[in-house]
Design an enzyme around this catalytic site. Structure first.
Site, PDB file in Angstrom:
ATOM      1  N   ASP A  39       0.830  -1.200   0.000  1.00  0.00           N
ATOM      2  CA  ASP A  39       0.000   0.000   0.000  1.00  0.00           C
ATOM      3  C   ASP A  39       0.871   1.260   0.000  1.00  0.00           C
ATOM      4  OD1 ASP A  39      -2.329   1.465   0.138  1.00  0.00           O
ATOM      5  OD2 ASP A  39      -3.109   0.459   1.917  1.00  0.00           O
ATOM      6  N   ASP A  81     -10.463   1.883  -3.639  1.00  0.00           N
ATOM      7  CA  ASP A  81     -11.064   1.642  -2.326  1.00  0.00           C
ATOM      8  C   ASP A  81     -12.575   1.622  -2.421  1.00  0.00           C
ATOM      9  OD1 ASP A  81      -8.889   1.269  -0.769  1.00  0.00           O
ATOM     10  OD2 ASP A  81      -8.800   3.309   0.023  1.00  0.00           O
TER      11      ASP A  81
HETATM   12  C1  DGJ Z   1      -5.851   1.805   1.792  1.00  0.00           C
HETATM   13  C2  DGJ Z   1      -6.198   0.582   1.013  1.00  0.00           C
HETATM   14  O1  DGJ Z   1      -6.626   0.923  -0.257  1.00  0.00           O
HETATM   15  C3  DGJ Z   1      -7.214  -0.222   1.778  1.00  0.00           C
HETATM   16  O2  DGJ Z   1      -7.630  -1.318   1.035  1.00  0.00           O
HETATM   17  C4  DGJ Z   1      -6.609  -0.640   3.073  1.00  0.00           C
HETATM   18  O3  DGJ Z   1      -5.525  -1.506   2.836  1.00  0.00           O
HETATM   19  C5  DGJ Z   1      -6.161   0.579   3.853  1.00  0.00           C
HETATM   20  N1  DGJ Z   1      -5.313   1.427   3.082  1.00  0.00           N
HETATM   21  C6  DGJ Z   1      -5.436   0.180   5.106  1.00  0.00           C
HETATM   22  O4  DGJ Z   1      -4.861   1.226   5.740  1.00  0.00           O
END
Ligand code: DGJ
Length: 735
Positions: free
Chosen positions: A480, A550
């Site tokens: 991430d 997301d």
């Molecule tokens: C952003 C990601 O896109 C989410 O899926 C998740 O992993 C969060 N960060 C966790 O902090």
């Protein structure tokens, strides 16, 4: 032979059955572009396409009759500024005497089979030399003694031309590259629309179009990474071009950092397209003997619309950009705990979820954010890549073994490029973050950005991540990156190198990825950046799939997946079915529709399986059986966009197997309508002469041409009772 050199006329013709690209060496030894487009016959010269008229206010180089050239009116290959061309240039070199004037002239060229790597930068590749041919044209400036080599690789069987430039400095005085675009292309007219993939968090890669106008139109990122706001891609399409007809030129940059895609239309209707590292946050000093390689731009020409352009990118990026065993492997169906537990979980809770996931047919469990250091919310812990023993009494190693014993594979989340101030890493090395001396650093999501331009920082993170990966049974990593970069200043660089830090940061990211992949080739990496803020071709070189967004709401996902598919293949899109009401938009959509959307990519679930009703569990079991049966077709098939959710009340698409024996089509009606008309769903890509059985329809097979030209009838009765957000999926099998 895809590359010919006509010696007499000093012209290069790069061609295959789809496209031609023709360049000549001008009398002043600079390069002129004569043609880029649909394949034309080879002949000794296309100089008839060159216009060298004298225009008022033009400035000329040379004085002899045929040597008198206004560089402003020549369609160039890699133009410079300050010697008669008044467009934006493709490069700029500052010299010790303060001058920025250069004169690069043809010195030599070579034509070779195959394609060269541009390591440490990611690029497309070949598996055998017959797949591509590469032209390298060397230009030289005798005053500063610098060489620029322009590389052109044309794939034998695809309408793909890859370009990049290499600067090599031989002079005694250092020079500073203030701009070094990957390619510049001058097209002879401006009758185009510019297509871009723009948006923001949770609505990444919306398809936007605008008619080209005189002057500059551009998209860019100055956020340190490629960004959710603009993808490093543009296409120029003819105004009448659509998904299946018309000319389209695509430009896709294999790079994850600050970029600029710049289109300039001049007063004579010429269009200059450039793409590369954003010059505003870039400067690179070259001392004698040093070199600088630009990232690669992948140019795709289509004479049959956007779908054909996308097919070319999809195939290339799936098979000749992605690498490693996961390039061709069936991908596991995952359960990710983020949307259900956030970072508030216990080992017991995880194991209960895994037990239920197993019953549903899920194959891999991903433990997301919150497993490390002191991490109960986003204010602390980032950078401390060792397990939080309060939550996980037997650590990641113990948990991963338990999960494997239960019959699932295990995956783990990291955010390697970051640190919270409240972390052991920050306390030990406060100078390891990007920040400007004497000034506060800005925080995003309460976190700082580590200085990945420094080898020791990358080494440290490599050490801590690889320890976890070595000690545990880990089959998947979600990488991430949750904030944009500010105060991009390195405590380890001198003043003259600070402008190189944004690019060196990205090289550090590539270095860490490369080392981890080398040591752990069995691990499937999925890249992520608050969803899809770093969904770019360079990431696919390391991580063959990306967390698309997301936003897991099925209806807004229609747009996100539609837009993403303009460049990126279904093999690269991570799609999860999540709970309702949806966390990002509060919408309640049917479970069938959530799956019917997520099927077109790499499927996962992001919900608490313990909370499911028996009926929901049954449905999910069936979804998983369906997906397992067809996932390789989805991963490797040819994807056609059929209905545009940006313009209509529906979306539609189909993925067809390479041999056209099978296909899966999805039709999504966004809002219900009272007493609606009937719908004809016109398919594409099928074998027109074959007959197909269509699931859910009568037992009589349909003809392939019938399905494409007469369509499948979706009666209003099918929709009426279903409310909003209904969808239907058809599986087609050749009889
Ligand atoms: C952003 C990601 O896109 C989410 O899926 C998740 O992993 C969060 N960060 C966790 O902090």
């Amino acid at each position: 032979m895809p590359i010919l050199f006509h010696k007499e006329e000093r012209e290069f013709h790069l061609y295959n059955e789809h496209m031609s690209y023709i360049i000549r060496i001008l009398p002043n030894l600079q390069l002129e572009n004569l043609y880029y487009g649909k394949r034309v016959s080879d002949k000794p010269t296309y100089s008839c396409l060159s216009e060298n008229v004298q225009r008022p206010l033009a400035v000329y180089s040379g004085d002899a009759a045929n040597d008198k050239i206004s560089m402003h009116h020549v369609r160039q290959e890699y133009p410079s500024f300050g010697t008669g061309d008044f467009h934006y240039p493709s490069f700029e070199i500052a010299q010790l005497n303060g001058s920025g004037i250069t004169a690069f002239k043809y010195q030599s060229h070579s034509i070779r089979k195959g394609k060269r790597d541009i390591l440490p930068l990611p690029s497309t590749y070949v598996e055998s030399d017959g797949e591509a041919e590469t032209l390298a044209i060397v230009l030289y400036d005798t005053v500063i003694r610098t060489k620029v080599t322009l590389f052109y690789s044309i794939y034998t069987d695809a309408s793909v031309l890859c370009r990049s430039a290499l600067f090599e400095h031989e002079g005694d005085d250092p020079i500073t590259l203030n701009r070094a675009m990957s390619a510049s292309v001058d097209l002879p007219d401006s009758l185009f629309e510019m297509v871009q993939l723009s948006g923001a968090w949770a609505r990444e890669r919306s398809v936007k179009k605008r008619r080209l106008e005189d002057g500059v139109q551009s998209i860019h990122s100055l956020r340190g990474i490629s960004s959710a706001e603009h993808n490093p891609f543009i296409a120029l399409k003819r105004p009448n071009a659509d998904e299946s007809n018309g000319e389209v030129y695509g430009f896709s940059l294999v790079y994850s950092g600050n970029f600029l895609a710049h289109v300039e239309v001049d007063s004579f209707g010429c269009t200059r397209v450039m793409i590369g590292i954003h010059p505003d946050t870039f400067a690179w000093v070259l001392k004698k003997g040093e070199s600088f390689q630009t990232p690669e731009v992948v140019m795709v020409y289509s004479d049959s619309g956007l779908n054909t352009m996308s097919h070319t990118y999809h195939r290339l990026y799936r098979t000749r950009l992605a690498r490693g065993i996961w390039r061709d492997e069936t991908r596991p169906i995952v359960l990710n705990n983020w949307e259900s537990t956030g970072s508030a979980f216990t080992e017991d809770k995880i194991l209960l979820m895994v037990g239920k996931a197993k019953e549903l047919g899920i194959e891999l469990f991903v433990l997301d954010d919150g497993w490390f250091g002191k991490r109960d919310d986003d204010t602390s812990g980032l950078g401390d890549w060792y397990p939080n023993m309060k939550k996980l009494p037997e650590g990641i190693s113990g948990l991963s073994r338990k999960i494997e014993a239960m019959g699932l594979k295990f995956g783990l989340w990291f955010e390697p490029e970051m640190a919270n101030k409240d972390s052991d890493l920050y306390r030990a090395h406060p100078d390891w973050i990007l920040s400007t001396p004497g000034r506060d650093e800005s925080l995003g999501r309460n976190q700082c950005v580590l200085d990945f331009s420094r080898a020791e920082v990358v080494d440290f993170i490599y050490g801590s991540m690889s320890k976890v990966l070595r000690e545990s049974k880990i089959s998947y990593v979600k990488w991430d990156m949750n904030r944009y970069i500010t105060e991009c200043y390195s405590r380890a660089s001198d003043a003259s190198s600070q402008q190189s830090v944004p690019h060196r940061f990205i090289l550090g990211v590539y270095d860490l990825y490369g080392r981890l992949i080398k040591e752990f080739p069995h691990i499937l990496f999925e890249s992520c950046s608050s969803g899809g803020a770093r969904f770019d071709p360079a990431m696919l070189y390391f991580a063959p799939q990306v967390w698309t967004s997301d936003n897991t709401d099925a209806i807004t996902r229609l747009k996100i997946q539609y837009g993403t598919s303009i460049v990126y293949p279904l093999s690269s899109m991570g799609n999860h079915v999540s709970d309702v009401p949806n966390q990002q938009v509060g919408r309640i959509t049917p479970l069938d529709t959530r799956a019917n959307v997520a099927f077109f990519g790499q499927l996962g679930y992001e919900l608490d399986p313990e909370e499911l009703t028996e009926a929901e569990s049954d449905k999910i079991r069936k979804q998983i059986v369906f997906y397992k049966k067809h996932r390789d077709l989805i991963r490797t098939g040819t994807f056609y966009r059929l209905g545009n959710p940006f313009e209509e009340n529906h979306a539609a698409w189909i993925v067809v197997s390479e041999n056209k024996d099978e296909a899966i089509a999805g039709y999504y009606r966004i809002l219900n309508e009272p007493n609606p008309g009937t719908t004809r769903f016109y398919l594409a890509g099928l074998d027109g002469n074959a007959r197909y059985l269509v699931s859910g329809k009568n037992a009589e097979p349909y003809c392939g041409d019938e399905l494409m030209y007469a369509g499948i009838l979706i009666s209003s009765d099918d929709w009426c009772s279903k409310g909003d957000f209904a969808s239907v999926l058809f599986y087609l099998e050749k009889k």
